[in-house]
Design a protein around this motif. Sequence first.
Motif, PDB file in Angstrom:
ATOM      1  N   UNK A 169     -11.974 -51.671 -30.866  1.00  0.00           N
ATOM      2  CA  UNK A 169     -13.094 -52.696 -30.278  1.00  0.00           C
ATOM      3  C   UNK A 169     -14.077 -52.187 -29.377  1.00  0.00           C
ATOM      4  N   UNK A 170     -15.214 -52.562 -29.509  1.00  0.00           N
ATOM      5  CA  UNK A 170     -16.114 -51.976 -28.774  1.00  0.00           C
ATOM      6  C   UNK A 170     -16.626 -53.379 -27.658  1.00  0.00           C
ATOM      7  N   UNK A 171     -16.182 -53.263 -26.481  1.00  0.00           N
ATOM      8  CA  UNK A 171     -16.363 -54.218 -25.393  1.00  0.00           C
ATOM      9  C   UNK A 171     -17.541 -53.810 -24.737  1.00  0.00           C
ATOM     10  N   UNK A 172     -18.515 -54.884 -24.684  1.00  0.00           N
ATOM     11  CA  UNK A 172     -19.816 -54.570 -23.995  1.00  0.00           C
ATOM     12  C   UNK A 172     -19.668 -55.338 -22.570  1.00  0.00           C
ATOM     13  N   UNK A 173     -20.559 -55.032 -21.848  1.00  0.00           N
ATOM     14  CA  UNK A 173     -20.456 -55.634 -20.321  1.00  0.00           C
ATOM     15  C   UNK A 173     -20.911 -57.066 -20.481  1.00  0.00           C
ATOM     16  N   UNK A 174     -21.735 -57.501 -21.516  1.00  0.00           N
ATOM     17  CA  UNK A 174     -22.175 -58.981 -21.648  1.00  0.00           C
ATOM     18  C   UNK A 174     -20.963 -59.848 -22.362  1.00  0.00           C
ATOM     19  N   UNK A 175     -19.879 -59.242 -22.964  1.00  0.00           N
ATOM     20  CA  UNK A 175     -18.840 -59.966 -23.507  1.00  0.00           C
ATOM     21  C   UNK A 175     -19.429 -60.680 -24.915  1.00  0.00           C
ATOM     22  N   UNK A 176     -20.282 -60.095 -25.649  1.00  0.00           N
ATOM     23  CA  UNK A 176     -20.569 -60.505 -26.827  1.00  0.00           C
ATOM     24  C   UNK A 176     -19.744 -60.595 -27.767  1.00  0.00           C
ATOM     25  N   UNK A 177     -18.654 -59.664 -28.053  1.00  0.00           N
ATOM     26  CA  UNK A 177     -18.043 -59.447 -28.753  1.00  0.00           C
ATOM     27  C   UNK A 177     -16.620 -60.210 -28.742  1.00  0.00           C
ATOM     28  N   UNK A 178     -16.475 -60.854 -27.386  1.00  0.00           N
ATOM     29  CA  UNK A 178     -15.330 -61.803 -26.984  1.00  0.00           C
ATOM     30  C   UNK A 178     -15.455 -63.075 -27.367  1.00  0.00           C
ATOM     31  N   UNK A 179     -16.886 -63.610 -27.873  1.00  0.00           N
ATOM     32  CA  UNK A 179     -17.161 -65.031 -28.106  1.00  0.00           C
ATOM     33  C   UNK A 179     -16.501 -65.232 -29.417  1.00  0.00           C
ATOM     34  N   UNK A 180     -16.028 -66.417 -29.561  1.00  0.00           N
ATOM     35  CA  UNK A 180     -15.378 -67.145 -30.753  1.00  0.00           C
ATOM     36  C   UNK A 180     -16.427 -67.947 -31.500  1.00  0.00           C
ATOM     37  N   UNK A 181     -16.460 -68.058 -32.842  1.00  0.00           N
ATOM     38  CA  UNK A 181     -17.474 -68.840 -33.464  1.00  0.00           C
ATOM     39  C   UNK A 181     -17.294 -70.267 -33.057  1.00  0.00           C
ATOM     40  N   UNK A 182     -18.051 -70.971 -32.714  1.00  0.00           N
ATOM     41  CA  UNK A 182     -18.083 -72.628 -32.719  1.00  0.00           C
ATOM     42  C   UNK A 182     -18.374 -73.183 -33.858  1.00  0.00           C
ATOM     43  N   UNK A 183     -17.644 -74.405 -34.044  1.00  0.00           N
ATOM     44  CA  UNK A 183     -17.908 -75.486 -35.155  1.00  0.00           C
ATOM     45  C   UNK A 183     -17.916 -76.725 -34.403  1.00  0.00           C
ATOM     46  N   UNK A 184     -18.626 -77.667 -35.079  1.00  0.00           N
ATOM     47  CA  UNK A 184     -18.765 -79.027 -34.606  1.00  0.00           C
ATOM     48  C   UNK A 184     -18.736 -80.038 -35.854  1.00  0.00           C
ATOM     49  N   UNK A 185     -17.960 -80.976 -35.408  1.00  0.00           N
ATOM     50  CA  UNK A 185     -17.864 -81.943 -36.505  1.00  0.00           C
ATOM     51  C   UNK A 185     -17.962 -83.512 -35.547  1.00  0.00           C
ATOM     52  N   UNK A 186     -18.409 -84.585 -36.458  1.00  0.00           N
ATOM     53  CA  UNK A 186     -18.578 -85.768 -35.687  1.00  0.00           C
ATOM     54  C   UNK A 186     -18.057 -87.098 -36.627  1.00  0.00           C
ATOM     55  N   UNK A 187     -17.362 -87.930 -36.076  1.00  0.00           N
ATOM     56  CA  UNK A 187     -17.061 -89.220 -36.663  1.00  0.00           C
ATOM     57  C   UNK A 187     -18.050 -90.215 -36.313  1.00  0.00           C
ATOM     58  N   UNK A 188     -18.783 -90.899 -37.359  1.00  0.00           N
ATOM     59  CA  UNK A 188     -19.823 -91.632 -37.266  1.00  0.00           C
ATOM     60  C   UNK A 188     -19.181 -93.281 -37.555  1.00  0.00           C
ATOM     61  N   UNK A 189     -19.124 -93.964 -36.672  1.00  0.00           N
ATOM     62  CA  UNK A 189     -18.782 -95.386 -37.164  1.00  0.00           C
ATOM     63  C   UNK A 189     -19.905 -96.324 -37.217  1.00  0.00           C
ATOM     64  N   UNK A 190     -19.893 -97.280 -37.931  1.00  0.00           N
ATOM     65  CA  UNK A 190     -20.748 -98.189 -38.146  1.00  0.00           C
ATOM     66  C   UNK A 190     -20.532 -99.601 -37.519  1.00  0.00           C
ATOM     67  N   UNK A 191     -21.637-100.329 -37.054  1.00  0.00           N
ATOM     68  CA  UNK A 191     -21.189-101.598 -36.474  1.00  0.00           C
ATOM     69  C   UNK A 191     -22.211-102.553 -36.592  1.00  0.00           C
ATOM     70  N   UNK A 192     -22.121-103.794 -36.775  1.00  0.00           N
ATOM     71  CA  UNK A 192     -23.204-104.921 -36.699  1.00  0.00           C
ATOM     72  C   UNK A 192     -22.888-105.819 -35.630  1.00  0.00           C
ATOM     73  N   UNK A 193     -23.867-106.320 -34.828  1.00  0.00           N
ATOM     74  CA  UNK A 193     -23.786-107.210 -33.555  1.00  0.00           C
ATOM     75  C   UNK A 193     -24.392-108.742 -34.017  1.00  0.00           C
ATOM     76  N   UNK A 194     -23.817-109.578 -33.673  1.00  0.00           N
ATOM     77  CA  UNK A 194     -24.492-110.811 -33.931  1.00  0.00           C
ATOM     78  C   UNK A 194     -23.889-111.881 -32.577  1.00  0.00           C
ATOM     79  N   UNK A 195     -24.594-112.950 -32.578  1.00  0.00           N
ATOM     80  CA  UNK A 195     -24.074-113.923 -31.695  1.00  0.00           C
ATOM     81  C   UNK A 195     -23.898-115.232 -32.094  1.00  0.00           C
ATOM     82  N   UNK A 196     -22.806-116.130 -31.950  1.00  0.00           N
ATOM     83  CA  UNK A 196     -22.799-117.416 -32.471  1.00  0.00           C
ATOM     84  C   UNK A 196     -22.475-118.272 -31.167  1.00  0.00           C
ATOM     85  N   UNK A 197     -23.196-119.191 -30.909  1.00  0.00           N
ATOM     86  CA  UNK A 197     -22.821-120.387 -29.832  1.00  0.00           C
ATOM     87  C   UNK A 197     -22.210-121.578 -30.372  1.00  0.00           C
TER      88      UNK A 197
END
Length: 127
Positions: free
Chosen positions: A1-29
């Motif tokens: 393993x080639x380790x450089x001084x800036x630790x590039x080879x130690x970085x793990x790949x990153x992923x991202x996911x998101x859960x989007x919910x929908x909503x509706x707002x209303x008012x009743x008096x």
Amino acid sequence: MDVTSDNRSLRLPETLSRCMTTSVASAHNFELTRFSLLAVVGACKFVTSGTFSVDGHDWDIQVYPDGWKQEMAGYVSSVFLCLCGGATGVVATCTLSLLENGGGGGASVQQSLTHRFDTVGAYWGYP
């Protein structure tokens, strides 16, 4: 393993996911004029708002001026949000406010609730 001084080879790949919910707002008096006249209807009896629709779901508000159950008689009132129609399994968040006489003085009581309505006719609120 080639380790450089800036630790590039130690970085793990990153992923991202998101859960989007929908909503509706209303008012009743739902205004109850001359509430003091309703306070004598007796426990277990209610008045209901007109039915209102939010995103394909029909709702109403039920107010029991003298309490929801006989053993609760004498309380100012009980109030519930009721699913009257539409698809079930809907999660609703609502804020119920009891305003001072005339409505101009601001909320004297205000509560928020979140509930999943699994059947038509289901209700949730404050006994």
